[in-house]
Structures are given as structure tokens and as C-alpha cells.
Write a protein that holds these residues in place. Structure first.
Motif, PDB file in Angstrom:
ATOM      1  N   PHE A  55      -5.825  10.559  20.889  1.00 33.58           N
ATOM      2  CA  PHE A  55      -4.815  11.632  20.878  1.00 33.58           C
ATOM      3  C   PHE A  55      -3.427  10.999  20.844  1.00 33.58           C
ATOM      4  O   PHE A  55      -3.178  10.023  21.542  1.00 33.58           O
ATOM      5  N   PHE A  56      -2.554  11.573  20.022  1.00 35.20           N
ATOM      6  CA  PHE A  56      -1.183  11.049  19.923  1.00 35.20           C
ATOM      7  C   PHE A  56      -0.262  12.227  19.650  1.00 35.20           C
ATOM      8  O   PHE A  56      -0.738  13.292  19.221  1.00 35.20           O
ATOM      9  N   LEU A  64       1.838   4.165  17.182  1.00 36.96           N
ATOM     10  CA  LEU A  64       2.226   2.916  17.840  1.00 36.96           C
ATOM     11  C   LEU A  64       2.805   3.211  19.226  1.00 36.96           C
ATOM     12  O   LEU A  64       2.461   2.556  20.220  1.00 36.96           O
ATOM     13  N   ALA A  65       3.684   4.208  19.295  1.00 34.80           N
ATOM     14  CA  ALA A  65       4.326   4.547  20.571  1.00 34.80           C
ATOM     15  C   ALA A  65       3.293   5.095  21.553  1.00 34.80           C
ATOM     16  O   ALA A  65       3.357   4.825  22.750  1.00 34.80           O
ATOM     17  N   ALA A  66       2.311   5.843  21.028  1.00 32.29           N
ATOM     18  CA  ALA A  66       1.303   6.454  21.898  1.00 32.29           C
ATOM     19  C   ALA A  66       0.425   5.397  22.566  1.00 32.29           C
ATOM     20  O   ALA A  66      -0.215   5.651  23.576  1.00 32.29           O
ATOM     21  N   THR A 109       9.463   7.289  22.756  1.00 31.92           N
ATOM     22  CA  THR A 109      10.158   7.976  21.664  1.00 31.92           C
ATOM     23  C   THR A 109       9.614   9.395  21.600  1.00 31.92           C
ATOM     24  O   THR A 109       8.566   9.700  22.180  1.00 31.92           O
ATOM     25  N   ASP A 110      10.324  10.273  20.909  1.00 30.64           N
ATOM     26  CA  ASP A 110       9.807  11.629  20.751  1.00 30.64           C
ATOM     27  C   ASP A 110       9.304  11.839  19.321  1.00 30.64           C
ATOM     28  O   ASP A 110       9.329  12.943  18.802  1.00 30.64           O
ATOM     29  N   VAL A 111       8.857  10.768  18.673  1.00 23.37           N
ATOM     30  CA  VAL A 111       8.377  10.886  17.296  1.00 23.37           C
ATOM     31  C   VAL A 111       6.981  11.509  17.298  1.00 23.37           C
ATOM     32  O   VAL A 111       6.107  11.094  18.056  1.00 23.37           O
ATOM     33  N   PRO A 171      16.053   9.438  12.477  1.00 24.63           N
ATOM     34  CA  PRO A 171      16.766   8.423  13.276  1.00 24.63           C
ATOM     35  C   PRO A 171      15.880   7.749  14.313  1.00 24.63           C
ATOM     36  O   PRO A 171      15.971   6.528  14.518  1.00 24.63           O
ATOM     37  N   ALA A 172      14.973   8.509  14.951  1.00 25.58           N
ATOM     38  CA  ALA A 172      14.123   7.903  15.990  1.00 25.58           C
ATOM     39  C   ALA A 172      13.152   6.891  15.374  1.00 25.58           C
ATOM     40  O   ALA A 172      12.876   5.838  15.954  1.00 25.58           O
TER      41      ALA A 172
END
Lengths: 367, 355
Positions: B82-83, B200-202, B210-212, B270-271
Motif C-alpha cells: 500500500f502506498f 519510494l517515499a512509502a 512527502t505528500d506525493v 514541485p514535491a
């Protein structure tokens, strides 16, 4: 993104380039030390905007490229040892040792992990007390403070399962080596901005004076590089030998003193072998004797390692600015980023990789 | 499909034989050059046929004179399961729906094969199945066949899903990677890099948040809307692994053309850009799961663009470049500062830079 995009504005860059064209009256050879700068130059095609009088030669400032083959082979041997978690910056995984790389070790069952920060390696050690965690502590002055910090923390935490395989290199001794070489062509230097952010640039005036070359501390965005070149040209054209700072938003004369303190606490100077160049006196750092317990080379006695470099690869001459990638017979054919023969093709900061990725047309038009 | 139009999948330079590597490494699955080497040197010679050789996201087959089918298969091994913006279930449905859609086909049916790891929580599986159902219903397709295998603990990462999709291509419709022509316009359906950075962030390894959100989405309705207003669509491709740069290179090779893009016109949030800057990634190589590249006849470009912008997954559509005759097989980019550089394929695995 604030404070980044502004330094990529085409109009501003072209403005500085026009100033360079106005200021220049004869040919000059300038070396950018850092691989990050080489990549920015190729990625933005900055060389296309420069007047023909300026020849940029690319320096040895790619830590992945200059890490010695012996040490990479040691890393491969340690990473293959059962019970070891080998943590490394991502770039190092593709660097070929004698016949294989860390990817192959991982594919053969070795536990090789990419970390984004050396402190992640320390965390892995805390989470896996039954394993030996080895961090591949390579790099210039930029990565040294964080690498040193992990050793201090490991000592404070009394971690007995953490060690570092150290191969640190320093920029000023490399500049001495290049400038004192009989085949040197470099007349001016762009010093590596991020190295200077840590170390300051107080080490540079004696180099400038000794060899009669102007040095300009330079950043990494297109406008930074254009500005660094302009300031170098100004000094060259006026016969001025000095050190100037074109990256003052990041770099001070003294540098980051807490970081320097940590480095000095953990590391001591040593002679260092640079891949493709050879041993440069006092150009490296190794662990001080009081931190020997964290030295992976002592913890994992690997024994004598016989290395074998590809005879085709001319990375050494490229790293010294004597040759450019298109002059290599293997470039783009036998040697590509996915099957590199030499380190300069491997790293995202390597010169050959920069040419291959961004400017293959230059190579194709070379007879 | 005529033999003369069949391209090779070779990279920009002589592909170096795989004999240098005796083992499969992760880079072979990156979607970049190593993957292509593997396909051209191992799979193609063994399974060779025109559908496979075309090198598109789906194989085009013609079982009888009036039926053209697009068939595609994809295995999903994403971790974490899950991401933000999605999960492995939504990805498994959308990935294959999109691959089938990129030949202009209307995707109809999917099969789903599950490889479950011993010890997987049933609640997790339940959530993923429900997400697959939602994605299938959004795409308007049915999952009509399935398979389940369970492997010992440690032999899989929670679960893997394979999906295979079949779609129907309208008679006379010809869309494929080899059909880009000089003069065509290159349209991108929205911002790049969202999926790769979100996953990647997850993983929680970056040390910052990040909020991507992943852009994972079924694109078949977007494709249908484009085909409704124009018969000048030549190439459709979803730039997944390997990113926009790798997909454009594939098309340039397949079509024997040069694709030129304008750096300033490529939308990046931008993020996403911020994360890429920190890690030394180029957004051009970061994966997308809900974006498409459309290469279209110049005279239809504006109509297609305005149609795409009315669709939920095409709101950010924009023209990013055009197609030229030469240098063949190359992707060139006009940089922000007005110079031109080569955009190559992804070589192996994308690796964070050292400093």
C-alpha cells in the motif's frame, strides 16, 4: 523550487555567457574539479554556450570513480561473507571490481543494501545485533563528516557489530598532483563548491600561488558554473593569481567548523591510492588508532587481493584531464553505463557517463 | 503488420552480450537497457513472432480476418503493498488495462494470478481484492479467470499479482510504437514521476516525508475519448518503469525517427522535483502509472489536447515536443538554457547519488 530554479534561468545564464565572450581574448584551459559540475555542464549543454577559446577539462572529483580497485575488491569480499550486511551508497553497487560488482554479490545471495545516509547503516546495525553491518565509507570531504559521525555514535552506543570500510579522498592534494604533473595543461580551476562548504577554502591560496593558477569556488547550477567560469576568465585575462568565491550563498572561507572537528576527531591523514591515477601523498583519510575497533579492514582480514584492471580503459588519463572520453577506443562500444569497464563510466558523476548520457552526438561526429 | 516495419529493441549503441553477466541482477527488471538486452538476447530469439517483435506494450494478434486483439501481461511485485494514491491491487488492474489500451484497444477481460506468501494477513488480501474490484469497475472491465498459489514464508514479499488482459481493436485502427512520423506532435497527459516517488517515499527509507501520491489510474477511457475525436493518433504509450525518457527512446527506435522535447514544457510537481533533487534522480526516468504519451498528426494535436484536458486523467495534458526525421533513434531535449542534449534510456537500476 525556490533557490534552485532561479539558478537555471536561461536568460541569466546567457547573460553571463555574453560577459565571458566580451572578457576573453585568447584560449584558456579550465578544469572543473567535481564530477557533479561535469554532469551539470553536460546535462545543461553549458559547453555549447561557451566561446571556443575556453576548453573545459574534467577533473578527478568523482568519489566512485577514484576509489581504488583493491578496496572495491575488498568490499566485494566482505559483502560476500556470510552473516554480513553490507551497506553502501547506491552509486557504488555498479562499480566493477576485478570481474564482478556489488550487484553480482547481491544476486549471489550477499546482503547488500543501498542506504541514503550512513546513519541508516548504523540503524541497520542496531536492528540486526546478530549480523555484522559494514558501511562502505567512501567519498570526498563532503561525505566524511556524516561517515565520521556514525563511528562516534557507534562508539557511544557501544555497538560491536558496526564497522566502516574507509576510502576517503581529499581535493587539495589531487590539485597539487595535477598541477605538478609535467603534462599539466590546466590554467585555472573551478573548485568544488560542496567540498568547500565543509572545508572552507583557506587551503587554496597556497595552491594558487605555488602554481600560478586562479581558483574560483563554484557551485553546481548552470548560473553558478557560468559565474565561476567568468570569474576565472577575469583573473586569467588580468594576470591575477588569487582565490575567489562564486558560491558565497553556501561557502565561507572557514567552512563548516563543527563538521571539520568531527572529521579530525575520527580520521587522520594518509597516503591514498586513486583508481586510475596512483598513490597521491596525504590525499586520504583513515580511522585514527582509537577507532580501530570500527575498521572493517581489521575486522575482516581478507588477505592479499590480486586485482586486474581492464587494459582498454583509460580512466586514469581522463581523471587527470589528459584525455576526453571520445578518445577512448572502448567508449560507447565495449564500455557503456550498463557494462562499464572503468569507474568513470559507472558513477552518475563520472566523466564518461556524462558524455555518454548527454552528448553522444559529440562522440558520433568525432572521426 | 508488414515485416519491413518491425524494429529491433536495441539500445543507442551496440548491445554488449549478456555473457558478461552470469546472473540476473535487479537492473534486468528496471525497464531500461538491461531489460531490453535480456528481451533481445534471450526471449525474442526463443519465442520469436511478429507480435512480440513489434516491441509494443501489448501484442497484436489477428485470429481471423475481422478480429484484432491486443494481449498484454504484467507481473506486479511492488513493495510496500500500500502506498499513497494506490496499492498493488489497483496497480495490477491499471497496469495491464493501460498496456492493452496503448494499441488503441478497448480492454475487456483480465485474468489475475496471485502468489501469496505464507503468513499474509487475510485482511490485507481482502483490501487488495476490493481495490482491484474498484479499479476494474472504474475501467469497465471484468476479471474472468484467476489462479492462487501459496509459497513458503520468505519466498515472496507478501504477495505478487500477475494480470493478463485482452482488448478488442476496431478494424482499420493502426496504433503502435513504430508509427511515429516526422511532423507529428508529442503530447504528455500530465505530470511525471509521481508514482515512482510516492512508492519510494512509502518505503520509509528516505528520512523525510512527502505528500506525493501515485498517479496509478486506468487510462482506457482517456484513450477512447482521444480515438473518438481523431484518426490521427499514431503512437500511444504509458511511460512506466524507465520513465518518460525510456519510453520516448523506445518509440524513436521503433519508428526510426528523432523525437525532440522541450525541457520547460514537461510538467513535474514541485514535491517530485524536490525529492529528485535531493536524491540525484532525473524525473525523466522516474516511473508513472497513470500517464500516457500520444504521438499524433500535427493537424489533430489541438483537438486531441482539448479533449484530453476534459478527462479526469488528462487534465494536465500538454504538448512536450515533436517528431523529426533525424538523427534516427534519438531523443533530444532543448534545455531550459537553450542548448540541446541527448536524452538516453535508463541504463540499469536507478541509484541515488552519493553526494
Amino acid at each position: 523550487m525556490k533557490y534552485v530554479q532561479e539558478y537555471r534561468e536561461g536568460e541569466l545564464v546567457r547573460g553571463v555567457m555574453a560577459e565571458i565572450r566580451r572578457a576573453i581574448t585568447r584560449p584558456w584551459v579550465i578544469m572543473e574539479i567535481c564530477g557533479g559540475q561535469t554532469h551539470a555542464i553536460m546535462r545543461y549543454g553549458l559547453d555549447q554556450l561557451l566561446p571556443n577559446e575556453i576548453e573545459l577539462v574534467h577533473g578527478p572529483g568523482c568519489p566512485v570513480c577514484v576509489t581504488s580497485l583493491e578496496l572495491i575488491d575488498k568490499a566485494l569480499a566482505i559483502a560476500s561473507t556470510p552473516g554480513v550486511i553490507f551497506a553502501s551508497y547506491g552509486d557504488m553497487l555498479r562499480v566493477p571490481g576485478s570481474g564482478r560488482d556489488l550487484f553480482s554479490v547481491r544476486a549471489s545471495g550477499g546482503d547488500v543494501r543501498v542506504v541514503y545516509s550512513p546513519l541508516d547503516a548504523l540503524r541497520i546495525a542496531q536492528q540486526n545485533p546478530e549480523k555484522q553491518v559494514v558501511f562502505f565509507a567512501i567519498g570526498f570531504e563532503t561525505t566524511a563528516p556524516a561517515n565520521a559521525m556514525t563511528v562516534l555514535q557507534a562508539k557511544a552506543l557501544e555497538l560491536s557489530n558496526y564497522s566502516v570500510l574507509v576510502s576517503h579522498v581529499r581535493v587539495p592534494p589531487a590539485m597539487h598532483a595535477i598541477l605538478s604533473s609535467p603534462s599539466n595543461r590546466v590554467q585555472g580551476f573551478l573548485a568544488a563548491g560542496h567540498v568547500c562548504a565543509v572545508m572552507g577554502y583557506w587551503e587554496y591560496p597556497p595552491i594558487a600561488q605555488k602554481y600560478g593558477v586562479p581558483i574560483v569556488v563554484t557551485g553546481f547550477e548552470p548560473l553558478d558554473i557560468a559565474q565561476g567560469i567568468l570569474m576565472t576568465i577575469h583573473m586569467l585575462e588580468h594576470g591575477k593569481i588569487d582565490v575567489d568565491n562564486a558560491y558565497s550563498r553556501v561557502v565561507t572561507l572557514e567552512g563548516n567548523q563543527p563538521a571539520q572537528k568531527v572529521i579530525n576527531q575520527v580520521f587522520t591523514e594518509c597516503d591514498q591510492k586513486w583508481r586510475g591515477i596512483g598513490v597521491i601523498p596525504a590525499s586520504g583519510w583513515r580511522l585514527r588508532p582509537e577507532f580501530e575497533a570500527f575498521d572493517a579492514e581489521l575486522r575482516f582480514p581478507i588477505g592479499e587481493i590480486k586485482t586486474g584492471e581492464s587494459p582498454l580503459c583509460i580512466a586514469g588519463q581522463i581523471l587527470q584531464g589528459m584525455k576526453k572520453p571520445p578518445q577512448c577506443s572502448a567508449f560507447g562500444g565495449a564500455c557503456t553505463p550498463e557494462h562499464p569497464l572503468g569507474a568513470t563510466m559507472v558513477s552518475s558523476e563520472g566523466t564518461c557517463a556524462a558524455y555518454y548520457r548527454y552528448a553522444l552526438d559529440k562522440i558520433e561526429s568525432t572521426p | 503488420m508488414s515485416e519491413s516495419r518491425l524494429p529491433t529493441l536495441e539500445g543507442a549503441v551496440c548491445p554488449v552480450p549478456l555473457s558478461h553477466k552470469d546472473l540476473i541482477v535487479l537492473g534486468h527488471g528496471s525497464g531500461g537497457k538491461l531489460s531490453h538486452d535480456l528481451i533481445t538476447s534471450m526471449f525474442l530469439p526463443a519465442f520469436d513472432n511478429p507480435a512480440l517483435r513489434a516491441g509494443d506494450d501489448a501484442g497484436l494478434v489477428q485470429p481471423n480476418a475481422c478480429t484484432q486483439l491486443a494481449i498484454s501481461t504484467d507481473s506486479h511485485v511492488v513493495w510496500p503493498l500500500f502506498f499513497p494514491g494506490g496499492d498493488i491491487g489497483r496497480l495490477a488492474v491499471c497496469g495491464t488495462v493501460n498496456d492493452v489500451s496503448m494499441l488503441g484497444a478497448n480492454p475487456l477481460y483480465l485474468s489475475a494470478g496471485f502468489i501469496l506468501e505464507e503468513g499474509l494477513e487475510v485482511d490485507v488480501l481482502k483490501k487488495i481484492i476490493s481495490s482491484m474490484q474498484a479499479a476494474a469497475s472504474e475501467a469497465g472491465i471484468q476479471i474472468v479467470a484467476g489462479d492462487t498459489k501459496v509459497v513458503q514464508k520468505g519466498k515472496a514479499d507478501g504477495l505478487f499479482i500477475n494480470t493478463t488482459g485482452v482488448g478488442l481493436i476496431q478494424p482499420g485502427l493502426e496504433i503502435g510504437g513504430a508509427l511515429a512520423r516526422p511532423g507529428d506532435v508529442v503530447i504528455l497527459s500530465g505530470s511525471i514521476g509521481d508514482h515512482g516517488i510516492a512508492v519510494l517515499a512509502a518505503r520509509g527509507e528516505l528520512g523525510f516525508e512527502t505528500d506525493v501520491h501515485s498517479d496509478v489510474a486506468p487510462l482506457n477511457h482517456l484513450v477512447a475519448s482521444i480515438l473518438e475525436v481523431s484518426d490521427g493518433v499514431h503512437v500511444l504509450r504509458d511511460p512506466t518503469r524507465g520513465g518518460l525518457a525510456t519510453s520516448l527512446n523506445e518509440i524513436a527506435h521503433q519508428s526510426g525517427v528523432c523525437i525532440t522535447i522541450d525541457e520547460d514544457s514537461i510538467p513535474v510537481k514541485p514535491a517530485v522535483l524536490a525529492v529528485c533533487e535531493m536524491l540525484g534522480f532525473d524525473p525523466l526516468y522516474v516511473a508513472n502509472e497513470g500517464k500516457l504519451i500520444a504521438i499524433v498528426a500535427q493537424e489533430d494535436a489541438e483537438t486531441i489536447l482539448s479533449t484530453m484536458r476534459k478527462q479526469p486523467y488528462g487534465e494536465g495534458a500538454t504538448i512536450i515536443g515533436d517528431v523529426k526525421e533525424s538523427p534516427q533513434g534519438r531523443v533530444l531535449m532543448k534545455t531550459r538554457i537553450g542548448t540541446t542534449r541527448i536524452v538516453d534510456m535508463l541504463a540499469g537500476e536507478m541509484l541515488p547519488r552519493i553526494c
